[in-house]
Scaffold this motif. Structure first.
Motif, PDB file in Angstrom:
ATOM      1  N   GLY A  73      49.002  53.350  34.596  1.00 46.36           N
ATOM      2  CA  GLY A  73      48.935  53.892  33.969  1.00 46.36           C
ATOM      3  C   GLY A  73      47.879  54.857  33.235  1.00 46.36           C
ATOM      4  N   LYS A  74      47.254  54.847  34.375  1.00 48.51           N
ATOM      5  CA  LYS A  74      45.899  56.167  34.571  1.00 48.51           C
ATOM      6  C   LYS A  74      45.237  56.306  36.182  1.00 48.51           C
ATOM      7  CE  LYS A  74      44.318  55.734  29.989  1.00 48.51           C
ATOM      8  NZ  LYS A  74      44.162  57.237  29.363  1.00 48.51           N
ATOM      9  N   PRO A  75      44.914  57.212  36.225  1.00 47.71           N
ATOM     10  CA  PRO A  75      43.990  57.563  37.743  1.00 47.71           C
ATOM     11  C   PRO A  75      43.404  57.208  37.784  1.00 47.71           C
ATOM     12  CG  PRO A  75      45.140  59.817  36.584  1.00 47.71           C
ATOM     13  CD  PRO A  75      44.961  59.094  35.171  1.00 47.71           C
ATOM     14  N   LEU A  76      42.444  56.418  36.755  1.00 44.26           N
ATOM     15  CA  LEU A  76      41.755  56.035  36.877  1.00 44.26           C
ATOM     16  C   LEU A  76      41.632  54.478  37.703  1.00 44.26           C
ATOM     17  CD1 LEU A  76      38.489  57.503  35.195  1.00 44.26           C
ATOM     18  CD2 LEU A  76      38.381  58.338  37.636  1.00 44.26           C
ATOM     19  N   ALA A  77      42.811  53.832  36.699  1.00 48.62           N
ATOM     20  CA  ALA A  77      42.595  53.225  37.599  1.00 48.62           C
ATOM     21  C   ALA A  77      43.220  52.112  37.830  1.00 48.62           C
ATOM     22  CB  ALA A  77      43.662  52.136  35.697  1.00 48.62           C
ATOM     23  N   ALA A  78      44.555  53.631  38.496  1.00 49.48           N
ATOM     24  CA  ALA A  78      44.985  53.096  39.942  1.00 49.48           C
ATOM     25  C   ALA A  78      44.000  53.105  41.291  1.00 49.48           C
ATOM     26  CB  ALA A  78      45.777  55.250  40.419  1.00 49.48           C
ATOM     27  N   THR A  79      42.831  53.927  41.437  1.00 51.53           N
ATOM     28  CA  THR A  79      41.957  54.238  41.882  1.00 51.53           C
ATOM     29  C   THR A  79      41.232  52.857  41.981  1.00 51.53           C
ATOM     30  OG1 THR A  79      41.265  56.418  41.541  1.00 51.53           O
ATOM     31  CG2 THR A  79      39.614  55.713  41.960  1.00 51.53           C
TER      32      THR A  79
ATOM     33  N   ALA B  13      42.098  45.705  34.613  1.00 49.18           N
ATOM     34  CA  ALA B  13      41.513  45.180  33.293  1.00 49.18           C
ATOM     35  C   ALA B  13      40.574  46.835  33.894  1.00 49.18           C
ATOM     36  CB  ALA B  13      39.949  44.879  34.942  1.00 49.18           C
ATOM     37  N   ALA B  14      40.693  47.319  34.508  1.00 54.56           N
ATOM     38  CA  ALA B  14      40.372  48.971  34.420  1.00 54.56           C
ATOM     39  C   ALA B  14      41.202  49.805  33.314  1.00 54.56           C
ATOM     40  CB  ALA B  14      40.599  49.370  35.127  1.00 54.56           C
ATOM     41  N   THR B  15      42.256  49.113  33.134  1.00 52.16           N
ATOM     42  CA  THR B  15      43.934  49.870  32.078  1.00 52.16           C
ATOM     43  C   THR B  15      42.663  49.261  30.703  1.00 52.16           C
ATOM     44  OG1 THR B  15      44.927  48.096  32.674  1.00 52.16           O
ATOM     45  CG2 THR B  15      45.889  50.669  33.524  1.00 52.16           C
ATOM     46  N   CYS B  16      43.146  47.934  30.627  1.00 52.49           N
ATOM     47  CA  CYS B  16      42.184  48.127  29.271  1.00 52.49           C
ATOM     48  C   CYS B  16      40.626  47.912  29.276  1.00 52.49           C
ATOM     49  CB  CYS B  16      41.928  46.061  29.601  1.00 52.49           C
ATOM     50  SG  CYS B  16      43.435  44.913  29.724  1.00 52.49           S
ATOM     51  N   THR B  17      39.634  48.616  30.199  1.00 52.56           N
ATOM     52  CA  THR B  17      38.778  48.875  29.779  1.00 52.56           C
ATOM     53  C   THR B  17      38.925  50.858  29.155  1.00 52.56           C
ATOM     54  OG1 THR B  17      37.660  47.676  31.306  1.00 52.56           O
ATOM     55  CG2 THR B  17      36.405  49.564  30.918  1.00 52.56           C
ATOM     56  N   MET B  18      40.388  51.118  29.713  1.00 46.63           N
ATOM     57  CA  MET B  18      39.889  52.577  29.387  1.00 46.63           C
ATOM     58  C   MET B  18      41.501  53.054  28.131  1.00 46.63           C
ATOM     59  SD  MET B  18      40.754  53.768  32.675  1.00 46.63           S
ATOM     60  CE  MET B  18      40.390  55.798  32.368  1.00 46.63           C
TER      61      MET B  18
ATOM     62  N   GLY C 143      45.436  37.367  24.987  1.00 45.21           N
ATOM     63  CA  GLY C 143      46.446  37.009  26.499  1.00 45.21           C
ATOM     64  C   GLY C 143      45.652  37.582  27.679  1.00 45.21           C
ATOM     65  N   THR C 144      45.392  39.022  27.869  1.00 51.74           N
ATOM     66  CA  THR C 144      44.584  39.519  29.247  1.00 51.74           C
ATOM     67  C   THR C 144      43.640  38.636  29.531  1.00 51.74           C
ATOM     68  OG1 THR C 144      45.857  40.729  28.165  1.00 51.74           O
ATOM     69  CG2 THR C 144      44.266  41.900  30.153  1.00 51.74           C
ATOM     70  N   PRO C 145      42.885  38.782  29.786  1.00 49.37           N
ATOM     71  CA  PRO C 145      41.512  37.968  30.336  1.00 49.37           C
ATOM     72  C   PRO C 145      42.091  36.468  30.973  1.00 49.37           C
ATOM     73  CG  PRO C 145      40.828  37.923  27.927  1.00 49.37           C
ATOM     74  CD  PRO C 145      42.549  38.588  27.795  1.00 49.37           C
ATOM     75  N   GLY C 146      42.849  35.587  29.809  1.00 46.55           N
ATOM     76  CA  GLY C 146      43.604  34.166  30.640  1.00 46.55           C
ATOM     77  C   GLY C 146      44.005  34.607  31.306  1.00 46.55           C
ATOM     78  N   GLY C 147      45.247  35.652  31.444  1.00 45.27           N
ATOM     79  CA  GLY C 147      45.886  35.969  32.091  1.00 45.27           C
ATOM     80  C   GLY C 147      45.567  36.656  33.837  1.00 45.27           C
ATOM     81  N   LEU C 148      44.398  37.495  33.182  1.00 42.37           N
ATOM     82  CA  LEU C 148      44.146  38.064  34.812  1.00 42.37           C
ATOM     83  C   LEU C 148      43.328  36.814  35.334  1.00 42.37           C
ATOM     84  CD1 LEU C 148      41.960  41.316  34.972  1.00 42.37           C
ATOM     85  CD2 LEU C 148      40.971  39.152  36.072  1.00 42.37           C
ATOM     86  N   MET C 149      42.791  35.653  34.973  1.00 43.46           N
ATOM     87  CA  MET C 149      42.027  35.321  35.595  1.00 43.46           C
ATOM     88  C   MET C 149      43.203  33.617  35.950  1.00 43.46           C
ATOM     89  SD  MET C 149      38.375  34.729  33.612  1.00 43.46           S
ATOM     90  CE  MET C 149      38.906  34.736  31.636  1.00 43.46           C
ATOM     91  N   THR C 150      44.002  33.748  35.736  1.00 39.92           N
ATOM     92  CA  THR C 150      44.635  32.788  36.197  1.00 39.92           C
ATOM     93  C   THR C 150      45.502  32.943  37.309  1.00 39.92           C
ATOM     94  OG1 THR C 150      45.063  31.448  33.846  1.00 39.92           O
ATOM     95  CG2 THR C 150      46.776  31.572  35.356  1.00 39.92           C
TER      96      THR C 150
ATOM     97  N   VAL D 144      36.936  41.986  41.123  1.00 39.15           N
ATOM     98  CA  VAL D 144      37.848  42.666  40.738  1.00 39.15           C
ATOM     99  C   VAL D 144      37.655  42.769  39.765  1.00 39.15           C
ATOM    100  CG1 VAL D 144      39.929  41.929  39.441  1.00 39.15           C
ATOM    101  CG2 VAL D 144      39.584  40.905  41.793  1.00 39.15           C
ATOM    102  N   LEU D 145      36.984  42.722  39.125  1.00 42.47           N
ATOM    103  CA  LEU D 145      35.822  43.030  37.838  1.00 42.47           C
ATOM    104  C   LEU D 145      34.782  44.163  37.991  1.00 42.47           C
ATOM    105  CD1 LEU D 145      35.257  40.539  35.007  1.00 42.47           C
ATOM    106  CD2 LEU D 145      37.675  41.846  35.791  1.00 42.47           C
ATOM    107  N   ALA D 146      34.869  44.785  38.356  1.00 48.86           N
ATOM    108  CA  ALA D 146      33.635  45.904  39.267  1.00 48.86           C
ATOM    109  C   ALA D 146      33.726  47.351  38.702  1.00 48.86           C
ATOM    110  CB  ALA D 146      33.570  45.775  41.405  1.00 48.86           C
ATOM    111  N   PRO D 147      35.299  47.738  39.807  1.00 51.26           N
ATOM    112  CA  PRO D 147      35.665  48.753  38.663  1.00 51.26           C
ATOM    113  C   PRO D 147      35.200  48.992  37.264  1.00 51.26           C
ATOM    114  CG  PRO D 147      36.797  48.125  40.874  1.00 51.26           C
ATOM    115  CD  PRO D 147      36.666  47.000  40.586  1.00 51.26           C
ATOM    116  N   ALA D 148      36.223  48.151  36.136  1.00 53.86           N
ATOM    117  CA  ALA D 148      36.224  47.718  35.454  1.00 53.86           C
ATOM    118  C   ALA D 148      34.805  48.146  34.869  1.00 53.86           C
ATOM    119  CB  ALA D 148      37.464  46.773  34.656  1.00 53.86           C
ATOM    120  N   MET D 149      34.024  46.872  35.184  1.00 57.32           N
ATOM    121  CA  MET D 149      32.658  47.459  34.490  1.00 57.32           C
ATOM    122  C   MET D 149      31.820  48.516  34.877  1.00 57.32           C
ATOM    123  SD  MET D 149      31.466  43.766  35.815  1.00 57.32           S
ATOM    124  CE  MET D 149      30.002  43.403  35.398  1.00 57.32           C
ATOM    125  N   GLN D 150      32.354  49.530  35.932  1.00 60.08           N
ATOM    126  CA  GLN D 150      31.634  50.429  35.811  1.00 60.08           C
ATOM    127  C   GLN D 150      32.008  51.362  35.013  1.00 60.08           C
ATOM    128  OE1 GLN D 150      31.265  52.129  39.910  1.00 60.08           O
ATOM    129  NE2 GLN D 150      32.318  50.056  41.085  1.00 60.08           N
TER     130      GLN D 150
END
Length: 623
Positions: A47-53, A74-79, A139-146, A159-165
């Motif tokens: 849903g976001k260009p940066l998240a596709a990146t 992770a990126a779309t959630c952060t955005m 639910g999303t954190p558990g879903g992502l990690m599972t 995997v979380l590196a882009p979202a953390m940036q």
């Protein structure tokens, strides 16, 4: 007339022409506003260009489609792409090793104290739309990690590196920034939300400007804690999977859980530490039906997904192709078929972990669909369409015949028989959600529709995590739906509905979209565009669609409009007149196609085709 106004009509003519020239169509120039994506090695769309990146970054570092999907999530959630970290994640995953489709249920549950009487005593007809009392457990954190632990290859840190940036600071886009500004009066009710969303408090514009660097310090600290928990577990000799689950434990049973519960309760919410500790992701069997030999997969009845399967079963009894794409007969037949399936959704769907047991075998049987198809009046809209009785089709007696007889009269919000399709009403049907689509050369395919915690979100304490608003999808009166009455530990019946289709035992389509109750309506039309009318995936994403409002909204006041119909502005005048005479209340939109994101698997050439609708911020990258 501006040339842009003519474009949707051009697409309509192209689609009709394609119906009679299917054999040679794919070798002709593609007339779409956005080019189709092509890839040989991988495809990442969201849903976001940066998240596709972000997804592309994961792929280029050697990750598979599961890793990339988690990175995009992770990126779309952060955005704050109409969701956040405290929302919910729903996914279908094709595993090339087992050649099976896996269903992921990472939807939160109603917290302790969330009973029908609790909300009724507050004078509410439904749980609220916003605020801490609207929240189910995250639910999303558990879903992502599972998902990552079970099917990915990378570490949580990678995997979380882009979202953390992004959390450190990214240039916020106008859509989100303006949404924050428009909802700032609600945001100001919640101190932790006000701190994050309104950096210019007291100024004329209190939200960030488009392009301003948006910083989320608390969220960054939360993500760092998850990564540290993983890295500490690895240092102690734990496996990759065990280390990811160590981070999961920190979120749901450690210091993060304590702060979420504290911050929620401080602002008037109900979520407790025990609610978080008890919650778990469910790995389930998906629902499936066949349409002309194509296997179509959806999540179980805690989503609306099976309604699309029911509609396909009904439509198998009609020759859709002979009707012509978006002809009067085609629109009318699909509209009536969808209403039959959605009426069943509104009465029978709910959390299968709680009794009573939903009659899904009957609802998804071809025999039941054939009987339902006989109810379609070919000449007029039927405003009295209601739920059917699927129980005999699984050899049982319906325990709710008394409720069924009176359904839609006394308990539900009265249908707006004479109402117009006003903006607020339409927003209640189309709010929220994004989609994530990923595929790789190894054969992994992921389709997600994460959602919840959209702006205006109530942030849980100092975690930076916006809480879900999904409680509003429950009902309080069993007369409306005896399977979806709120109670602690129960998941609400939601609109979120990723899709996968297999043909000849191989992935054929991965597709999903945002926007509430319209999701399975437009996904159905997207699927039929390709299967019946031979469109390419990008044409199908952009093709003019239509929407029904004759099911009860899953949001707000749970209203509906009998005969409510949105058409594309390109629809010719004679079709408009025909549908008006058939009892439809019509409004028009310039673009009606999505946003839909999809991947088509071209086995003849060994490549991927990616599609993304021509409005909204959805974007993809392929290689």
């Amino acid at each position: 007339m501006k040339w842009t106004k003519l474009l949707p009509f051009t697409f309509l003519l192209v689609a009709i022409w394609a119906q009679t020239h299917a054999q040679s169509f794919n070798n002709l120039p593609v007339v779409t506003q956005k080019p189709p994506l092509h890839g040989k090695h991988w495809m990442a769309i969201t849903g976001k260009p940066l998240a596709a990146t972000a997804g592309a970054m994961i792929f280029t570092k050697g990750g598979n489609a599961v890793d990339a999907a988690c990175g995009m999530l992770a990126a779309t959630c952060t955005m704050w792409d109409v969701l956040s970290w405290g929302g919910e994640t729903q996914a279908l995953i094709y595993n090339p090793k087992t050649k099976k489709v896996i269903a992921i249920n990472a939807l939160g549950v109603a917290p302790t104290g969330a009973t029908a009487d609790f909300f009724k005593n507050k004078g509410m007809k439904y749980p609220p739309e916003y605020g801490p009392l609207a929240a189910v457990t995250p639910g999303t954190p558990g879903g992502l990690m599972t998902i990552l632990a079970e099917y990915g290859t990378m570490s949580l840190k990678e995997v979380l590196a882009p979202a953390m940036q992004l959390a450190e600071g990214y240039p916020i886009e106008a859509q989100t920034a303006n949404s924050i500004e428009g909802k700032k009066d609600l945001i100001k009710q919640w101190p932790y939300s006000k701190k994050v969303f309104l950096p210019h408090l007291g100024a004329k514009r209190e939200a960030p400007d488009a392009g301003e660097i948006f910083v989320q310090k608390d969220l960054l600290e939360t993500l760092k804690k998850l990564v540290n928990a993983e890295q500490q577990a690895l240092a102690k000799g734990k496996s990759r999977k065990e280390a990811i689950y160590a981070a999961n434990d920190l979120f749901y049973r450690g210091e993060i859980a304590k702060e979420i519960a504290r911050g929620c309760q401080e602002q008037g919410g109900l979520i407790t530490e025990q609610d978080l500790a008890n919650w778990k992701v469910k790995i389930e069997e998906p629902m499936m039906t066949t349409y002309k030999g194509i296997e179509v997969y959806k999540l179980q009845q805690w989503t609306q997904g099976p309604a699309m399967l029911q509609t396909l079963n009904i439509l198998e009894n009609f020759d859709l192709k002979s009707m012509g794409y978006n002809s009067t007969r085609y629109v009318h037949t699909l509209y009536q078929a969808m209403n039959l399936a959605f009426a069943d959704r509104d009465f029978y769907y709910g959390d299968p972990a709680f009794g009573p047991e939903e009659p899904m075998k009957g609802l998804l049987s071809k025999e039941y669909a054939k009987e339902r198809s006989k109810l379609i009046n070919p000449n007029m809209n039927d405003p009295k369409i209601g739920p059917g009785d699927p129980y005999p089709f699984e050899g049982k007696a319906n325990p709710y015949l008394d409720l069924l007889k009176n359904w839609g009269s006394a308990s539900l919000t009265a249908p707006k028989n004479n109402a117009t399709l006003d903006e607020k009403f339409q927003e209640s049907f189309t709010a929220g959600t994004t989609s994530v689509e990923a595929a790789d050369a190894e054969g992994w395919v992921v389709s997600m529709t994460p959602s919840g915690g959209w702006v205006p979100a109530c942030i849980a304490g100092n975690t930076g995590i916006g809480m879900s608003q999904r409680m509003q999808s429950f009902v309080l009166d069993p007369k409306e739906n005896p399977f979806n009455v709120v109670e602690p530990g129960k998941r609400p019946r939601v609109t979120l509905t990723p899709s996968l289709a297999l043909k000849n035992g191989k992935p054929f389509l991965s597709f999903a979209k945002q926007a509430g109750d319209e999701q399975d309506q437009l996904l159905l039309q997207f699927f039929l565009n390709m299967v019946e009318f031979d469109m390419t995936v990008q044409e199908s994403c952009e093709a003019p669609s239509f929407k029904t409002f004759q099911m009860y909204s899953t949001f707000g006041n749970h209203e509906r409009i009998n005969g409510g119909l949105t058409l594309n502005e390109a629809m010719p005048s004679w079709t408009r007149k025909d549908l008006g005479r058939m009892g439809y209340k019509i409004n028009y939109q310039e673009r009606t196609s999505g946003p839909i994101n999809a991947i088509y698997f071209d086995w003849e050439h060994g490549s991927f085709w990616g599609g993304s609708s021509n409005h909204g911020e959805d974007y993809g990258i392929g290689w």
